[in-house]
Write an enzyme that holds these catalytic residues in place. Structure first.
Site, PDB file in Angstrom:
ATOM      1  N   SER A  38      -7.729  -2.547   0.650  1.00 40.45           N
ATOM      2  CA  SER A  38      -7.763  -3.310  -0.608  1.00 40.45           C
ATOM      3  C   SER A  38      -8.994  -2.954  -1.435  1.00 40.45           C
ATOM      4  O   SER A  38      -8.912  -2.780  -2.660  1.00 40.45           O
ATOM      5  CB  SER A  38      -7.787  -4.814  -0.305  1.00 40.45           C
ATOM      6  OG  SER A  38      -6.594  -5.200   0.317  1.00 40.45           O
ATOM      7  N   ARG A  42      -9.299  -0.910  -5.189  1.00 41.36           N
ATOM      8  CA  ARG A  42      -9.985  -1.559  -6.313  1.00 41.36           C
ATOM      9  C   ARG A  42     -11.187  -0.740  -6.779  1.00 41.36           C
ATOM     10  O   ARG A  42     -11.478  -0.688  -7.980  1.00 41.36           O
ATOM     11  CB  ARG A  42     -10.407  -2.978  -5.911  1.00 41.36           C
ATOM     12  CG  ARG A  42      -9.190  -3.922  -5.851  1.00 41.36           C
ATOM     13  CD  ARG A  42      -9.456  -5.123  -4.985  1.00 41.36           C
ATOM     14  NE  ARG A  42      -8.395  -6.123  -5.034  1.00 41.36           N
ATOM     15  CZ  ARG A  42      -7.239  -6.038  -4.367  1.00 41.36           C
ATOM     16  NH1 ARG A  42      -6.991  -4.983  -3.597  1.00 41.36           N
ATOM     17  NH2 ARG A  42      -6.342  -6.996  -4.462  1.00 41.36           N
ATOM     18  N   ARG A 139      11.019  -3.106  -3.244  1.00 45.82           N
ATOM     19  CA  ARG A 139      10.161  -4.310  -3.196  1.00 45.82           C
ATOM     20  C   ARG A 139      10.101  -4.992  -4.560  1.00 45.82           C
ATOM     21  O   ARG A 139      10.132  -4.335  -5.595  1.00 45.82           O
ATOM     22  CB  ARG A 139       8.755  -3.919  -2.701  1.00 45.82           C
ATOM     23  CG  ARG A 139       8.803  -3.403  -1.261  1.00 45.82           C
ATOM     24  CD  ARG A 139       7.445  -2.996  -0.762  1.00 45.82           C
ATOM     25  NE  ARG A 139       6.530  -4.113  -0.674  1.00 45.82           N
ATOM     26  CZ  ARG A 139       5.235  -3.980  -0.395  1.00 45.82           C
ATOM     27  NH1 ARG A 139       4.725  -2.785  -0.185  1.00 45.82           N
ATOM     28  NH2 ARG A 139       4.464  -5.046  -0.332  1.00 45.82           N
ATOM     29  N   SER A 184      -0.557 -14.371  -3.748  1.00 44.86           N
ATOM     30  CA  SER A 184      -0.525 -12.910  -3.661  1.00 44.86           C
ATOM     31  C   SER A 184      -1.682 -12.319  -4.439  1.00 44.86           C
ATOM     32  O   SER A 184      -1.782 -12.503  -5.657  1.00 44.86           O
ATOM     33  CB  SER A 184       0.801 -12.378  -4.219  1.00 44.86           C
ATOM     34  OG  SER A 184       0.657 -11.013  -4.585  1.00 44.86           O
ATOM     35  N   ASP A 334      -1.214  -9.489   6.673  1.00 45.01           N
ATOM     36  CA  ASP A 334      -0.953  -8.125   7.184  1.00 45.01           C
ATOM     37  C   ASP A 334      -1.141  -8.017   8.693  1.00 45.01           C
ATOM     38  O   ASP A 334      -0.757  -7.009   9.297  1.00 45.01           O
ATOM     39  CB  ASP A 334      -1.882  -7.125   6.486  1.00 45.01           C
ATOM     40  CG  ASP A 334      -1.538  -6.968   5.007  1.00 45.01           C
ATOM     41  OD1 ASP A 334      -0.395  -7.284   4.622  1.00 45.01           O
ATOM     42  OD2 ASP A 334      -2.416  -6.524   4.247  1.00 45.01           O
ATOM     43  N   LYS A 361       7.444  -6.956   2.581  1.00 43.86           N
ATOM     44  CA  LYS A 361       6.359  -5.992   2.777  1.00 43.86           C
ATOM     45  C   LYS A 361       6.970  -4.587   2.872  1.00 43.86           C
ATOM     46  O   LYS A 361       8.082  -4.366   2.432  1.00 43.86           O
ATOM     47  CB  LYS A 361       5.545  -6.364   4.021  1.00 43.86           C
ATOM     48  CG  LYS A 361       4.783  -7.672   3.862  1.00 43.86           C
ATOM     49  CD  LYS A 361       3.719  -7.553   2.787  1.00 43.86           C
ATOM     50  CE  LYS A 361       2.955  -8.849   2.581  1.00 43.86           C
ATOM     51  NZ  LYS A 361       2.058  -8.766   1.427  1.00 43.86           N
TER      52      LYS A 361
HETATM   53  C1  S3P Z   1      -3.088  -6.614  -0.913  1.00 44.89           C
HETATM   54  C2  S3P Z   1      -2.499  -7.853  -0.949  1.00 44.89           C
HETATM   55  C3  S3P Z   1      -1.485  -8.286   0.018  1.00 44.89           C
HETATM   56  C4  S3P Z   1      -1.449  -7.396   1.243  1.00 44.89           C
HETATM   57  C5  S3P Z   1      -1.510  -5.938   0.894  1.00 44.89           C
HETATM   58  C6  S3P Z   1      -2.785  -5.632   0.120  1.00 44.89           C
HETATM   59  C7  S3P Z   1      -4.102  -6.282  -1.938  1.00 44.89           C
HETATM   60  O1  S3P Z   1      -0.209  -8.235  -0.601  1.00 44.89           O
HETATM   61  O2  S3P Z   1      -0.299  -7.663   2.009  1.00 44.89           O
HETATM   62  O3  S3P Z   1      -1.488  -5.132   2.067  1.00 44.89           O
HETATM   63  O4  S3P Z   1      -4.868  -5.317  -1.736  1.00 44.89           O
HETATM   64  O5  S3P Z   1      -4.169  -6.984  -2.956  1.00 44.89           O
HETATM   65  P1  S3P Z   1       0.358  -9.460  -1.464  1.00 44.89           P
HETATM   66  O6  S3P Z   1      -0.441  -9.578  -2.698  1.00 44.89           O
HETATM   67  O7  S3P Z   1       1.783  -9.084  -1.758  1.00 44.89           O
HETATM   68  O8  S3P Z   1       0.257 -10.653  -0.583  1.00 44.89           O
END
Ligand code: S3P
Length: 452
Positions: A38, A42, A139, A184, A334, A361
């Site tokens: 993540s 970013r 998705r 989310s 996750d 997912k």
């Molecule tokens: C993520 C958010 C999560 C997570 C994904 C990474 C992110 O998803 O499952 O692996 O980096 O913002 P969701 O926003 O769909 O919950």
């Protein structure tokens, strides 16, 4: 010395074969896991839209961040080779991404597609098309298209603007207050990124708090952000101006989770996973394992570029079943597949509820984990929003399939540590999406060289 696990790296047939020696394995030592996925996404994205240079250390070199890098390169962002020790991003400045001459491909990465969409939608007059692999194309994208459309975005997609490929005509957007029906971070971050380029306050309210890496990093890059933890709301005050920063990416707790569970279920294990991000919006897995009486301790806690980090020590212990529901779920979403592996070897029945998000997912992780674990002789019941897992399982080797899902592949590999006979995991190469080197580390920890 422990006899080796016989291990074959994924070959062109993409099958990983794992067979435990009769006397089992002992997991001991200190390891590191790759950079947080993540935070890696970013850092690339904020670096791309900031003014000036961003320097990133510890970037995850998995396929997902590579997809992000490729998309932003295609929009005129200068990036040094990703496997450099320090990756540099030459930011183009907010609102100055170039219209790409071809389709942007987010590969398997929901984070790439959903976060990027917020930026694209806010580039007036420019035209973008975005797609992904077969998993990503199935998705739901309406969860970000709906709020972006309320901001004035123009986005078209398959099946009633729900699925990629998508086409975007950038517009000048207006701020909104969006009540997200799901917790989310991808939805929240998409809206915040779009809000950077609007005039006024854009707010997202969630049913419970999702990971807050965007908020931390946006602030560090100079955005004006208000966070109200009580109402699970975040507001960005636009228009923003971002300045390139130095980001040191900690190890990914989602990757560390495989070793935490491996250590918790393997007699004699004593492992330290060094340099792991322990942001409280991500530590649900630690709480869940500790509730199961796993022996996990945090050593050397510290702050690294705005994120808390520690070394995590795990030793084998007798586990007991647990219940996972409510606010805990988004903080370990996750890690639920690998938590299911821990639950198999706990005393009692573990119930996972409020986790219907798992169905959208990289694959349907509820159905896939239930069916694949039951093939090994486990007793796992599928519910619409979770799993019921009988503990004290006796697993027997069989053929299982990751369905191309990295976290399913690695969770099944960890189950091999307590499986009799030979476990074959098809499509195991998916591990490289978030954890290149996973199979090598599994081999090393078990006392033999990887055959790659
Ligand atoms: C993520 C958010 C999560 C997570 C994904 C990474 C992110 O998803 O499952 O692996 O980096 O913002 P969701 O926003 O769909 O919950």
């Amino acid at each position: 010395m422990t006899a080796p696990i016989h291990l074959t790296e994924p070959n062109p047939h993409q099958t990983l074969t794992l067979a435990l020696p009769k006397d089992g394995v002992t997991l001991q030592g200190r390891i590191q896991v790759p950079g947080d996925k993540s935070i890696s996404h970013r850092s690339l994205m904020l670096g791309a839209i900031a003014q000036g240079e961003t320097r990133i250390k510890g970037l995850l070199l998995g396929e997902d961040p590579r997809s992000t890098a490729a998309c932003f390169r295609a929009m005129g962002v200068g990036l040094s080779p990703l496997d450099d020790d320090w990756v540099t991003v030459q930011g183009v400045g907010l609102g100055h991404l170039q219209e790409p001459i071809d389709v942007l491909n987010a590969g398997n990465s929901g984070t790439t597609l959903r976060l990027m969409l917020g930026l694209l939608a806010a580039h007036p007059g420019q035209f973008f098309t975005v797609t992904g692999d077969s998993s990503l194309r199935s998705r739901p994208m309406d969860r970000v298209i709906t709020p972006l459309t309320q901001m004035g975005a123009e986005i078209w997609g398959r099946q009633g603007n729900r699925l990629a490929p998508l086409a975007v005509r950038g517009r000048s957007l207006k701020p909104i207050h969006y009540q997200s029906p799901v917790a989310s971070a991808q939805v929240k971050s998409c809206i915040l990124l779009a809000g950077l380029m609007t005039d006024g306050a854009t707010t997202v309210t969630e049913p419970s708090r999702s990971r807050d890496h965007s908020e931390r990093m946006l602030r560090a890059f100079g955005a004006d952000l208000t966070v109200d933890p009580d109402s699970c709301s975040v507001t960005v005050h636009g228009p923003a101006s971002l300045t390139g920063q130095t980001v040191v990416v900690p190890g990914d707790i989602s990757s560390a989770a495989f070793w935490l569970v491996a250590g918790a279920i393997t007699p004699g294990a004593d492992l330290v996973v060094e340099n792991v991000g322990i942001n409280p919006t991500r530590t649900g897995i630690l709480e869940a394992l500790q509730a199961m009486e796993a022996d996990i301790t945090l050593e050397n806690p510290r702050q690294v570029t705005g994120e808390p980090v520690a070394d995590l020590r795990v030793r084998h212990s007798t586990l007991k079943a647990t219940q996972i529901s409510g606010d805990l779920v988004p903080r370990m979403i996750d890690e639920i597949p690998v938590l299911a592996i821990a639950a198999l070897f706990a005393k009692g029945t573990t119930v996972i509820a409020d986790a219907a998000e798992l169905r959208v997912k990289e694959c349907d992780r509820i159905t896939t984990m239930a069916t694949q674990l039951n093939r090994l002789g486990a007793k796992v019941e599928e519910r619409p929003d979770g799993l019921v897992i009988q503990g004290e399982a006796q697993l027997q080797g069989a053929d299982v399939d990751s369905y191309g899902d990295h976290r399913v592949a690695m969770s099944l590999a960890i189950a091999a540590l307590r499986t009799q006979g030979t476990l074959q995991i098809h499509r195991a190469e998916a591990a490289a999406i978030s954890y290149p080197g996973f199979i090598g580390t599994l081999a090393e920890l078990c006392g033999l060289a990887s055959s790659s």
